[in-house]
Every structure is written in C-alpha cells, then in structure tokens.
Write an enzyme that holds these catalytic residues in place. Structure first.
Site, PDB file in Angstrom:
ATOM      1  CG  ASP A   1      -2.094   0.879   1.124  1.00  0.00           C
ATOM      2  OD1 ASP A   1      -2.370   1.364   0.007  1.00  0.00           O
ATOM      3  OD2 ASP A   1      -2.751   1.117   2.156  1.00  0.00           O
TER       4      ASP A   1
ATOM      5  CG  LEU B   1       8.342 -17.372  -4.948  1.00  0.00           C
ATOM      6  CD1 LEU B   1       8.286 -17.576  -3.436  1.00  0.00           C
ATOM      7  CD2 LEU B   1       8.833 -15.960  -5.256  1.00  0.00           C
TER       8      LEU B   1
ATOM      9  CG  HIS C   1      -0.467   2.734  -9.347  1.00  0.00           C
ATOM     10  ND1 HIS C   1      -0.636   2.308  -8.049  1.00  0.00           N
ATOM     11  CD2 HIS C   1      -1.547   3.505  -9.623  1.00  0.00           C
ATOM     12  CE1 HIS C   1      -1.777   2.788  -7.568  1.00  0.00           C
ATOM     13  NE2 HIS C   1      -2.342   3.529  -8.505  1.00  0.00           N
TER      14      HIS C   1
HETATM   15  C1  IPE Z   1      -5.560  -2.563  -0.326  1.00  0.00           C
HETATM   16  O1  IPE Z   1      -5.218  -1.246  -0.413  1.00  0.00           O
HETATM   17  C2  IPE Z   1      -5.638  -3.168  -1.711  1.00  0.00           C
HETATM   18  C3  IPE Z   1      -4.373  -3.364  -2.414  1.00  0.00           C
HETATM   19  C4  IPE Z   1      -3.183  -3.077  -1.975  1.00  0.00           C
HETATM   20  C5  IPE Z   1      -4.509  -3.945  -3.720  1.00  0.00           C
HETATM   21  P1  IPE Z   1      -6.302  -0.083  -0.521  1.00  0.00           P
HETATM   22  O2  IPE Z   1      -5.514   1.163  -0.634  1.00  0.00           O
HETATM   23  O3  IPE Z   1      -7.274  -0.368  -1.596  1.00  0.00           O
HETATM   24  O4  IPE Z   1      -7.048  -0.193   0.880  1.00  0.00           O
HETATM   25  P2  IPE Z   1      -7.802   0.926   1.729  1.00  0.00           P
HETATM   26  O5  IPE Z   1      -8.812   1.559   0.823  1.00  0.00           O
HETATM   27  O6  IPE Z   1      -6.770   1.905   2.186  1.00  0.00           O
HETATM   28  O7  IPE Z   1      -8.404   0.188   2.879  1.00  0.00           O
HETATM   29  C1  IPE Z   2      -1.599   0.418  -3.410  1.00  0.00           C
HETATM   30  O1  IPE Z   2      -1.360   1.782  -3.380  1.00  0.00           O
HETATM   31  C2  IPE Z   2      -1.782  -0.105  -4.824  1.00  0.00           C
HETATM   32  C3  IPE Z   2      -3.159  -0.514  -5.175  1.00  0.00           C
HETATM   33  C4  IPE Z   2      -4.214  -0.479  -4.401  1.00  0.00           C
HETATM   34  C5  IPE Z   2      -3.344  -0.989  -6.527  1.00  0.00           C
HETATM   35  P1  IPE Z   2      -2.561   2.823  -3.348  1.00  0.00           P
HETATM   36  O2  IPE Z   2      -2.940   3.156  -4.761  1.00  0.00           O
HETATM   37  O3  IPE Z   2      -3.658   2.330  -2.502  1.00  0.00           O
HETATM   38  O4  IPE Z   2      -1.849   4.085  -2.690  1.00  0.00           O
HETATM   39  P2  IPE Z   2      -2.446   5.029  -1.542  1.00  0.00           P
HETATM   40  O5  IPE Z   2      -2.897   4.137  -0.439  1.00  0.00           O
HETATM   41  O6  IPE Z   2      -3.562   5.798  -2.153  1.00  0.00           O
HETATM   42  O7  IPE Z   2      -1.287   5.881  -1.136  1.00  0.00           O
HETATM   43 MG    MG Z   3      -4.068   2.467  -0.511  1.00  0.00          MG
END
Ligand code: IPE
Ligand code: IPE
Ligand code: MG
Length: 252
Positions: free
Chosen positions: A24, A136, A41
């Site tokens: 995240d 893996l 990303h």
């Molecule tokens: C969890 O992260 C999903 C992934 C990393 C794919 P999110 O960014 O979507 O989760 P919330 O919204 O902070 O709970």
């Molecule tokens: C995690 O990073 C990646 C995915 C959910 C695909 P985020 O896109 O949720 O990044 P934040 O949490 O908004 O910083």
């Molecule tokens: Mg996120």
C-alpha cells in the site's frame, strides 16, 4: 550489517513458508513527490519485480502472495483502473519470460473472468507457461475480495447440499477451505502491510486467522529487500501460540 550478513543471519532461523503482502501507499508516495498516482504504481510494480527476484534467488520461501487489485479498487477513477490493468498486462507479458527464468510459478486468486479480456488472457497464459516451474509460488490476488471469496464457497457448498451430494453436517473447515480460491495453499505465516495502515481491507479474511502481522510506515515504492528481511527477522522473534498455552512454560 549489510544485506548479505543480514540474509545469513536470517537463514539460520525459521523461514516462513508463506508470506502475504499488502503493498500500500503508491498514491501517497507519488503525491509527496508532486507526481501523478500512476507514477507511484509504476515504481511500486518495479519494487514488486525486484522483491520477487530477490526472494526467488535468495530465500527458501515457498509461497509469496501480493494483494494486487481488490474488488473495491474498481471504485477508483476509470483512468487509474485502466492504467493498473494495462500495467499488469504489460508486466506479465514482459515479465512472463523472467518468471520462467527464475523458476517462479504463478497462480491467481480472485475473479479472473471479471478482468478486462486482454488482461485476463495474459494472466491465464502466464499461469499456463509457468505451471511446471518448481521454485517460488507467486500468488497474485487480482479482482480479489475476502468476503466475495467466502460467499462463493458458501454458495458452492449450498448447491452441493441442495443437490444431495453433501449433507450440511459433513461440512468441515477442510471442506470449506477447499472451496476457497486458495485451495491447496497453506495459510500465510506472515502478513506485511506497508504505508502504516492497520487494517485488512478485505484481504484473506479466512486465511489470516492466525497469521503474524508486520506493519511498516514505508510506502510500497520505497520498500526494499532490506525491509523484507527486517520483517522476517521480526517474525523469527515471535511466539506463535494458536490459542494454546505451552505446557510447562509459565508454570510456577
Ligand atoms: C488494499 O489497499 C488493496 C491493495 C493493496 C490492492 P487499498 O488502498 O485499496 O485499501 P484501503 O482503501 O486503504 O483500505
Ligand atoms: C496500493 O497503493 C496499490 C493498489 C491499491 C493498486 P494505493 O494506490 O492504494 O496508494 P495510496 O494508499 O492511495 O497511497
Ligand atoms: Mg491504498
């Protein structure tokens, strides 16, 4: 301690068989640098590739799971969703060869049919191409939701009961588990979440029942093999009890 010394230390202890990661913080990493979320990303994907390679080469971990796209992530802006799906398609298309090289076997948990056609095609092709690899096991949770997974299992079992193939009394944890996307995969021993969030966000709700959690403030695009080793080292200090009291340990 440098990376190799750290690695040697870790290899002397117990290595978790299955590590799951919620990577995240891509968006916040980019925002802090005045960049578009998509840059986060891109950089995050590169970090995942590097980590997979590091683990495949250096650590005897059997299963590595990445929460890649949740069922709730469809509610993000169309342009971001489109970018993520294309990134995934390009990554697997290009990376497919590299996965083969590292003897990595790919499996996907989640609803592949619900992905855009081209992405679903590449996902299936890569799983197929790597199916005889023995290194893996890389698991991508894609269009994955923990509640949806449990609901799907419940529906399948309900229809077996209605069809007379099974009685409700016969449903055990093992049978239920065999209807989850993770059928045949052991539960994660360690869950890593980056960016400091302390929640599961609908990830592996059944499977994480007794998993050890490790949370870092680091945003995913800054997460390095060093951080991963830090998590493993912390895991090695944990005492897992599974609800038991170890006999003799706390007796007077
Ligand atoms: C969890 O992260 C999903 C992934 C990393 C794919 P999110 O960014 O979507 O989760 P919330 O919204 O902070 O709970
Ligand atoms: C995690 O990073 C990646 C995915 C959910 C695909 P985020 O896109 O949720 O990044 P934040 O949490 O908004 O910083
Ligand atoms: Mg996120």
């Amino acid at each position: 301690m440098n990376l190799d010394e750290r690695l040697d230390n870790i290899l002397e202890g117990a290595i978790p068989g299955h590590v799951a990661i919620i990577p995240d913080g891509n968006g916040r990493w980019a925002h802090n640098r005045g960049l578009e979320r998509t840059e986060g990303h891109k950089r995050g994907t590169k970090r995942a590739e590097d980590l997979i390679e590091f683990i495949a080469e250096k650590l005897p971990i059997e299963y590595l799971t990445f929460y890649t796209f949740s069922t709730e992530n469809w509610s993000r802006p169309d342009s971001e969703v489109k970018f993520l799906m294309t990134l995934l398609k390009d990554l697997l298309g290009k990376r497919g060869g590299k996965l083969l090289k590292n003897d990595v076997r790919l499996r996907v948990i989640g609803d592949v049919d619900g992905l855009p056609d081209r992405t679903a095609q590449v996902v299936r092709k890569t799983m197929d191409k790597t199916s005889s690899n023995e290194g893996l096991r890389l698991i991508l949770a894609l269009n994955y939701g923990g509640r949806q997974e449990i609901l799907t299992a419940a529906k399948e079992l309900a229809s077996q009961v209605t069809g007379g193939e099974l009685s409700s009394e016969e449903i055990t944890e093992e049978i239920f588990q065999s209807h989850l996307y993770t059928s045949g995969i052991p539960d994660p021993d360690l869950l890593i979440r980056t960016s400091g969030e302390r929640r599961l966000s609908n990830f592996m709700l059944w499977q994480l029942a007794y998993t050890e959690m490790w949370i870092t403030e680091e945003f995913w695009p800054s997460f390095k093999p060093e951080n991963f080793l830090e998590a493993i080292s912390d895991f090695q200090q944990r005492e897992r009890r599974f609800g038991r009291v170890d006999k003799g340990k706390y007796d007077q």
